[in-house]
Write an enzyme that holds these catalytic residues in place. Structure first.
Site, PDB file in Angstrom:
ATOM      1  N   TYR A  20       0.915  -1.091  -0.122  1.00  0.00           N
ATOM      2  CA  TYR A  20       0.002  -0.020   0.129  1.00  0.00           C
ATOM      3  C   TYR A  20       0.904   1.257  -0.109  1.00  0.00           C
ATOM      4  O   TYR A  20       0.592   2.219  -0.799  1.00  0.00           O
ATOM      5  CB  TYR A  20      -1.009   0.080   1.283  1.00  0.00           C
ATOM      6  CG  TYR A  20      -1.427   1.423   1.298  1.00  0.00           C
ATOM      7  CD1 TYR A  20      -2.686   1.646   0.795  1.00  0.00           C
ATOM      8  CD2 TYR A  20      -1.051   2.348   2.413  1.00  0.00           C
ATOM      9  CE1 TYR A  20      -3.354   3.014   1.026  1.00  0.00           C
ATOM     10  CE2 TYR A  20      -1.683   3.407   2.708  1.00  0.00           C
ATOM     11  CZ  TYR A  20      -2.752   3.695   1.868  1.00  0.00           C
ATOM     12  OH  TYR A  20      -3.358   4.967   2.232  1.00  0.00           O
ATOM     13  N   HIS A  98       5.395  10.138   1.563  1.00  0.00           N
ATOM     14  CA  HIS A  98       4.205  10.275   0.490  1.00  0.00           C
ATOM     15  C   HIS A  98       4.064  11.849   0.419  1.00  0.00           C
ATOM     16  O   HIS A  98       4.062  12.646   1.295  1.00  0.00           O
ATOM     17  CB  HIS A  98       3.088   9.916   1.129  1.00  0.00           C
ATOM     18  CG  HIS A  98       2.839   8.101   1.105  1.00  0.00           C
ATOM     19  ND1 HIS A  98       1.689   7.528   1.580  1.00  0.00           N
ATOM     20  CD2 HIS A  98       3.560   7.318   0.375  1.00  0.00           C
ATOM     21  CE1 HIS A  98       1.977   6.141   1.271  1.00  0.00           C
ATOM     22  NE2 HIS A  98       3.038   6.083   0.533  1.00  0.00           N
ATOM     23  N   GLU A 105       4.014  13.641   4.229  1.00  0.00           N
ATOM     24  CA  GLU A 105       3.800  12.561   5.130  1.00  0.00           C
ATOM     25  C   GLU A 105       4.815  11.803   5.221  1.00  0.00           C
ATOM     26  O   GLU A 105       5.442  11.064   3.954  1.00  0.00           O
ATOM     27  CB  GLU A 105       2.641  11.771   4.629  1.00  0.00           C
ATOM     28  CG  GLU A 105       1.425  12.061   4.603  1.00  0.00           C
ATOM     29  CD  GLU A 105       0.190  11.396   4.526  1.00  0.00           C
ATOM     30  OE1 GLU A 105      -1.203  11.667   4.840  1.00  0.00           O
ATOM     31  OE2 GLU A 105       0.005  10.316   3.624  1.00  0.00           O
ATOM     32  N   ASN A 107       5.887   8.047   6.358  1.00  0.00           N
ATOM     33  CA  ASN A 107       5.144   6.776   7.261  1.00  0.00           C
ATOM     34  C   ASN A 107       6.353   5.863   7.532  1.00  0.00           C
ATOM     35  O   ASN A 107       7.336   5.768   7.040  1.00  0.00           O
ATOM     36  CB  ASN A 107       4.294   6.018   5.784  1.00  0.00           C
ATOM     37  CG  ASN A 107       3.236   7.019   5.405  1.00  0.00           C
ATOM     38  OD1 ASN A 107       2.166   7.092   5.979  1.00  0.00           O
ATOM     39  ND2 ASN A 107       3.872   7.586   4.110  1.00  0.00           N
TER      40      ASN A 107
END
Length: 294
Positions: A20, A98, A105, A107
């Site tokens: 993902y 991201h 972002e 992650n």
């Protein structure tokens, strides 16, 4: 910047989470591997027998991007805080950037295992570690000049108000929504209760109930409804007096920023020392000494 710990995607499979974050073919637009080995992280996590095999979360910034040295410093500080007391070779972590949602972002995915002993490692327990992460967030936001999600003067608050981009606690959710609504009232963009309701709906929230003094929204996580109370949610018109009161609160908040930073830094140092002690004790390295007889 806010910190969110997320539920495991793909029924607990680290592989699904990595797919993902990077894309199944490692071609997700706006995704960049910053550090770590995602394939190793996946194997470590998915081969564990623990019920909760990995921890995944995100540092979400209102800023579109940061200098590379800032990203590195923030990621290193986060690791040293969340995993205090552990050397770098005692844990595994992968960082993936991201930028496809109009903000930065960072992650992270951490297999829940201490590498030298094979013992279960749980980097974050919400009840115990929320103060640690909250104070770290405040310190980092101040030191790097980042947008403060709690600041009344947050001019772009309404742009980041989104039911899919919220802090982890109900208290922080209320604060973020309140900041956004109050700012728009102050700017004259919200005139009455109906405008408040329409703003919440536009941000993706479902209205569960309205009374003369409150508005309840459905919790995006499916938990108990979130009740929003206070002047800005009352069934009334908002006049110039409200704007003046909000501007006064904004000035007062700005004036105490260094004091709040000093308080958060003191709390953070104490909490990090406590976590360092417990982790060092639990994950003591075992040294083997080979005796050579002559």
């Amino acid at each position: 910047m806010i910190v969110k710990f997320l539920g495991n995607k793909g029924g607990g499979s680290a592989g699904a989470t990595i797919d993902y974050l990077l894309g199944k073919d490692r071609d997700r637009p706006g995704a960049v591997l910053l550090s770590g080995d995602p394939e190793l992280t996946q194997r470590l996590a998915d081969n564990l027998d623990f019920q909760n095999r990995y921890t995944v979360g995100v540092l979400s910034f209102e800023e579109l991007d940061l200098e590379e040295h800032q990203k590195e410093a923030i990621m290193q500080s986060f690791e040293e805080t969340l995993l205090a007391g552990l050397e770098r070779d005692q844990y595994d972590i992968t960082w993936i950037e991201h930028t496809d949602k109009g903000r930065l972002e960072l992650n992270f995915v951490i297999p829940n295992v201490e590498l030298s002993t094979g013992k279960r490692l749980q980097p974050y327990f919400d009840q115990a570690d929320r103060p640690l992460v909250e104070n770290w967030k405040q310190v980092i936001n101040f030191e790097h000049g980042l947008t403060d999600p709690h600041a009344p003067e947050k001019a772009q608050a309404i742009k980041t108000l989104n039911s899919q981009n919220l802090p982890s606690s109900v208290k922080e959710i209320k604060e973020q929504i309140g900041t956004a609504i109050a700012e728009q009232i102050s700017n004259g963009n919200i005139q009455n209760r109906q405008d408040v309701v329409e703003t919440l709906k536009g941000a993706g929230f479902e209205i569960a109930r309205e009374t003369d003094r409150s508005i309840s929204i459905k919790n995006p996580d499916g938990k108990r409804n979130i009740r929003l109370e206070g002047t800005i949610y009352e069934n009334r018109q908002f006049d110039q007096k409200f704007a003046e009161e909000h501007n006064r609160a904004r000035a007062e908040y700005q004036g105490t920023s260094r004091e709040r930073y000093a308080t958060a830094l003191g709390k953070l140092q104490s909490l990090v020392e406590s976590k360092r002690g417990s982790n060092s004790e639990r994950y003591q390295r075992e040294f083997k000494v080979d005796l050579i007889y002559f």
